[in-house]
Design a protein around this motif. Sequence first.
Motif, PDB file in Angstrom:
ATOM      1  N   ASN A  22      19.975  18.229 -34.014  1.00 59.83           N
ATOM      2  CA  ASN A  22      19.022  18.142 -32.911  1.00 59.83           C
ATOM      3  C   ASN A  22      17.623  17.716 -33.352  1.00 59.83           C
ATOM      4  O   ASN A  22      16.706  17.684 -32.532  1.00 59.83           O
ATOM      5  N   MET A  23      17.481  17.372 -34.638  1.00 57.66           N
ATOM      6  CA  MET A  23      16.185  16.889 -35.111  1.00 57.66           C
ATOM      7  C   MET A  23      15.910  15.483 -34.597  1.00 57.66           C
ATOM      8  O   MET A  23      16.833  14.684 -34.463  1.00 57.66           O
ATOM      9  N   PRO A  24      14.652  15.143 -34.313  1.00 60.22           N
ATOM     10  CA  PRO A  24      14.324  13.764 -33.948  1.00 60.22           C
ATOM     11  C   PRO A  24      14.713  12.809 -35.074  1.00 60.22           C
ATOM     12  O   PRO A  24      14.540  13.122 -36.251  1.00 60.22           O
ATOM     13  N   ASP A  25      15.285  11.677 -34.719  1.00 55.30           N
ATOM     14  CA  ASP A  25      15.674  10.638 -35.686  1.00 55.30           C
ATOM     15  C   ASP A  25      16.669  11.160 -36.718  1.00 55.30           C
ATOM     16  O   ASP A  25      16.668  10.724 -37.874  1.00 55.30           O
ATOM     17  N   GLN A  67      25.193  20.055 -30.378  1.00 57.19           N
ATOM     18  CA  GLN A  67      24.198  19.023 -30.090  1.00 57.19           C
ATOM     19  C   GLN A  67      23.699  19.197 -28.665  1.00 57.19           C
ATOM     20  O   GLN A  67      24.466  19.151 -27.704  1.00 57.19           O
ATOM     21  N   ASN A  68      22.389  19.394 -28.534  1.00 56.04           N
ATOM     22  CA  ASN A  68      21.791  19.604 -27.221  1.00 56.04           C
ATOM     23  C   ASN A  68      21.787  18.300 -26.424  1.00 56.04           C
ATOM     24  O   ASN A  68      21.626  17.217 -26.990  1.00 56.04           O
ATOM     25  N   PRO A  69      21.953  18.380 -25.102  1.00 53.33           N
ATOM     26  CA  PRO A  69      21.933  17.164 -24.283  1.00 53.33           C
ATOM     27  C   PRO A  69      20.524  16.575 -24.202  1.00 53.33           C
ATOM     28  O   PRO A  69      19.535  17.249 -24.484  1.00 53.33           O
ATOM     29  N   GLY A  70      20.459  15.317 -23.807  1.00 50.78           N
ATOM     30  CA  GLY A  70      19.172  14.668 -23.625  1.00 50.78           C
ATOM     31  C   GLY A  70      18.609  14.088 -24.907  1.00 50.78           C
ATOM     32  O   GLY A  70      19.216  14.154 -25.975  1.00 50.78           O
ATOM     33  N   SER A  71      17.436  13.504 -24.801  1.00 49.26           N
ATOM     34  CA  SER A  71      16.777  12.892 -25.956  1.00 49.26           C
ATOM     35  C   SER A  71      16.244  13.951 -26.899  1.00 49.26           C
ATOM     36  O   SER A  71      15.861  15.044 -26.475  1.00 49.26           O
ATOM     37  N   ARG A  72      16.227  13.633 -28.187  1.00 45.70           N
ATOM     38  CA  ARG A  72      15.758  14.581 -29.199  1.00 45.70           C
ATOM     39  C   ARG A  72      14.380  14.131 -29.680  1.00 45.70           C
ATOM     40  O   ARG A  72      14.265  13.325 -30.612  1.00 45.70           O
ATOM     41  N   LEU A  79      18.509  27.303 -34.486  1.00 48.46           N
ATOM     42  CA  LEU A  79      19.361  26.754 -35.554  1.00 48.46           C
ATOM     43  C   LEU A  79      20.736  26.339 -35.046  1.00 48.46           C
ATOM     44  O   LEU A  79      21.663  26.175 -35.843  1.00 48.46           O
ATOM     45  N   SER A  80      20.870  26.147 -33.744  1.00 50.72           N
ATOM     46  CA  SER A  80      22.186  25.842 -33.188  1.00 50.72           C
ATOM     47  C   SER A  80      22.720  24.493 -33.648  1.00 50.72           C
ATOM     48  O   SER A  80      23.921  24.248 -33.585  1.00 50.72           O
ATOM     49  N   GLY A  81      21.845  23.618 -34.099  1.00 47.82           N
ATOM     50  CA  GLY A  81      22.273  22.301 -34.546  1.00 47.82           C
ATOM     51  C   GLY A  81      22.714  22.248 -35.999  1.00 47.82           C
ATOM     52  O   GLY A  81      22.931  21.159 -36.536  1.00 47.82           O
TER      53      GLY A  81
END
Length: 349
Positions: A22-25, A67-72, A79-81
């Motif tokens: 779920n981190m950006p990029d 993985q969370n929905p939507g843009s990251r 820490l779910s990712g």
Amino acid sequence: GFHLKASKKPDVVARLARGDVNMPDFDGFSIEKQVSEAQFEAAVYNLLRSEPDIRTSRLLYYRVPVQNPGSRLEIPKDLSGRRLFVFEKAEGENNLLLLDQLACMRAALFRYNPPVDFAAHYLHDRTFDFKPESLSMPVAPTRKFWMHVLESKIKATIRNEGDMIGWEDDQETVGPIAFAAKQSLLRAIPHIMPLESSNVSLYRLVLDHGDFGIHNTSITKDTNGEPLITSLYDWETGCIFPALLSDPLVAAGPVDLITDEDGRPSFTRLPKNPTPNNLETYAAWAHHYITKLYAEAPDYEIAIAAGKDVRYLWFALRDWHGGNSEEFFGGLGTWAEKRMKELNIVSII
């Protein structure tokens, strides 16, 4: 990668992945691959709980990344990712050299026969890239099946001239040299894979750890003050091979202890500028480890010697990570033609 962190309870240890989907990029392994690896690793711990000689860590709980929905766009607040494994904490640290015990554990793993249903479920997924989408033969501990696996891998790696080869980022296509090498390798396979033996099961299914070494063990001291391995963990790179392709490599501090193509003790991954004394020490370590390994599992030495040619090809394919395909496969094709000539096999080109 993972890092280890003890919880507040002294009898529990958690392994939490560094990479967060779920981190950006985020540019790590895809969530599909991470879920697959986590499920396989958990299955291995449960499978080997009743095998005391292998000494796997006792898994209490695990969680695949979500993985969370939507843009990251923002750094995640939880820490779910990340993959998470929680174990019963084995006493000890992981910084001692214990070649005898490592050899005994590696031999026990080599002798272990994974259930056929376990192998059938995981074998294809755990085989290194490049590979076909599926295998057209049922998993079996036979020469015929493993010939099919190797032939399928070569055909999936080198398709037709002009097709992509390697990874997309390589931006390479199959050229005439690689395509010719494909034909040579396919012709060579029946001749370099030894016949099945009535004395040693060369094609018996073997569960390999994939990253076997001191860095993935916990170590304490026994009642006499001697170092004692208490657990083996980090099975995320585990795989299922036939006995003659099993890799005896052990990471032992600054070097990896291995066998050469003839099954003799050797070492690799040298540190920079080793001294003559260092080299002598590493050679002694390799001799000690491999000698003990063969003493505990005599069939290991026989399998390595019998599979000399197919091991060369298999590990070359494993270690190729894309790029320079004409040069790389041209070299393999030349090797295949040379071996067939040495074996008095008439090659039709």
